[in-house]
Design a protein around this motif. Sequence first.
Motif, short mmCIF file in Angstrom:
data_model
loop_
_atom_site.label_atom_id
_atom_site.label_comp_id
_atom_site.label_asym_id
_atom_site.label_seq_id
_atom_site.Cartn_x
_atom_site.Cartn_y
_atom_site.Cartn_z
N ILE A 45 -0.47 9.28 -59.90
CA ILE A 45 -1.54 8.31 -60.14
C ILE A 45 -1.89 7.65 -58.81
N PHE A 46 -3.09 7.96 -58.31
CA PHE A 46 -3.56 7.42 -57.04
C PHE A 46 -4.55 6.29 -57.29
N ASN B 132 11.41 13.94 -69.03
CA ASN B 132 12.30 14.03 -67.88
C ASN B 132 11.56 14.28 -66.58
N GLY B 133 10.28 13.99 -66.56
CA GLY B 133 9.47 14.33 -65.41
C GLY B 133 9.45 13.28 -64.31
N LEU B 134 8.53 13.50 -63.38
CA LEU B 134 8.36 12.64 -62.21
C LEU B 134 7.05 11.87 -62.34
N TYR B 135 7.13 10.56 -62.15
CA TYR B 135 5.94 9.71 -62.10
C TYR B 135 5.76 9.24 -60.65
N LEU B 136 4.63 9.53 -60.07
CA LEU B 136 4.30 9.06 -58.72
C LEU B 136 3.18 8.04 -58.85
N ILE B 137 3.49 6.78 -58.58
CA ILE B 137 2.56 5.68 -58.85
C ILE B 137 2.19 5.01 -57.52
N GLU B 138 0.87 4.92 -57.26
CA GLU B 138 0.45 4.31 -55.99
C GLU B 138 0.22 2.81 -56.12
N GLN B 139 0.02 2.30 -57.35
CA GLN B 139 -0.16 0.85 -57.49
C GLN B 139 0.86 0.30 -58.49
#
Length: 442
Positions: free
Chosen positions: A69-70, A92-99
């Motif tokens: 999430i950008f 079981n995944g990966l969350y990539l959070i920019e804010q």
Amino acid sequence: MFTINRYIMAKNIRLVIFLILIIPTTYKAQIMVIKGAIVQFNAGAIVSSHGGTDFTEGSTLTNNGTFKIFKNSTLPQSGNLLLNTASTANGNGLYLIEQDWINNAFFNANNSTVELFGSTQQFITSTNNTFTTFNNLVLTGNGTGNNRKKSLLNVDAFISAGGMLSLNNRELETQVNDMVVLNPAINSVTNNNTFGSEGFVSSLAPGYLYRATNSTNAYLFPVGSSAGTLRYRPLLITPKSASAEEYASRLNNFNSDNDGFFRIQNDGSFLNLNDQFYHSIEQTNGTNNVDLEFFYVNAIDGDWSSTANWTGALWENMGDVSSGISGGFSSIFKNDWPINSTISPYILSNLDAELTIPNVFTPNSDGVNDLFFINAKNIAEFNIVIVNRWGNVVFETSDITVFWDGKFKNELCTEGTYFYKVIAKAKNKKEYQNQGFISLQY
């Protein structure tokens, strides 16, 4: 790849989306709103949202892939992941959070990893007081100053019993909230320990970094603060028992007087007490003693030789300690200490020098009072000179462990009165001078 370039309202949608794609899927420059849907990202799926994502109205997200999430948008919630009321997220995944991470619903961390990678300040928060239990929480980014922070806003946060907190070189600011690490493994909290670029947890009272323990190994509490002078001043807590226990720590980055722990209120054994910062430590579960090791920067904080503990009314000397050096840090180590208060402040200290000088000794080899020696505490440098009545030096040493046996050039001195002069320096270089007379008797 498919792309959606519009603001997705979809308020009447009740659907199941299975994304099993290996190729990236991207939602561009808008907030993606999922209403009442069941969304699943399978292993290998890579889904990118360039503008934030809002799960609402009972939506369910199962993330076993990678969800990025950008904040490529000027919208107010750009880059946020919002789990709204009645929604659920798991997998079981990966969350990539920019804010921001905003959890108003239910997040089942399973074996997932949440990485907050933004280079502006990010918040872990909720608008309805829902706390998040993360599995792995990873903090990264390139921001400096306040933009180095990942901040808890109005809520506590937890790391699961099998998860990890990876600070890297970021500041996790709990503010008045708590970060609780439930995993008792000693490596469940990691940070960059490069001197000057450390990752740390900062807190304001009553906030803490909590750690569960179940071993007699040393647990790192990487505490610090960027309020005022930037300080990373970690400590190690080593339980004396392998039973399940819990400890909490905070660096208070200011004079303890500000909290009513007045340095002038002490047991009289101190030369001075640190006026720059102090630690708070609690034992919230367990009754066993611990070893404590406090780290500080000698060149910045000054030279310290001991520690003190606030006992409810005043600062008291913690007794015998040892010191060491590790990397760019000096340390004070206290063995087998009871943390006997739920609010337990600790401060670096210098003890006042103590010199106990006898005025008579009898070097007659009867095993009683045969040697002249000085009891000294908290002394870094020392010198004593003893002269007879004619001013001739009969004994001199700069070694506090060397005693006078009443002899000069291997011959016993005559009975009588001798004059001594002692010059000593405490560990903070304060100088002490004492002089007087010794009676030598047989």
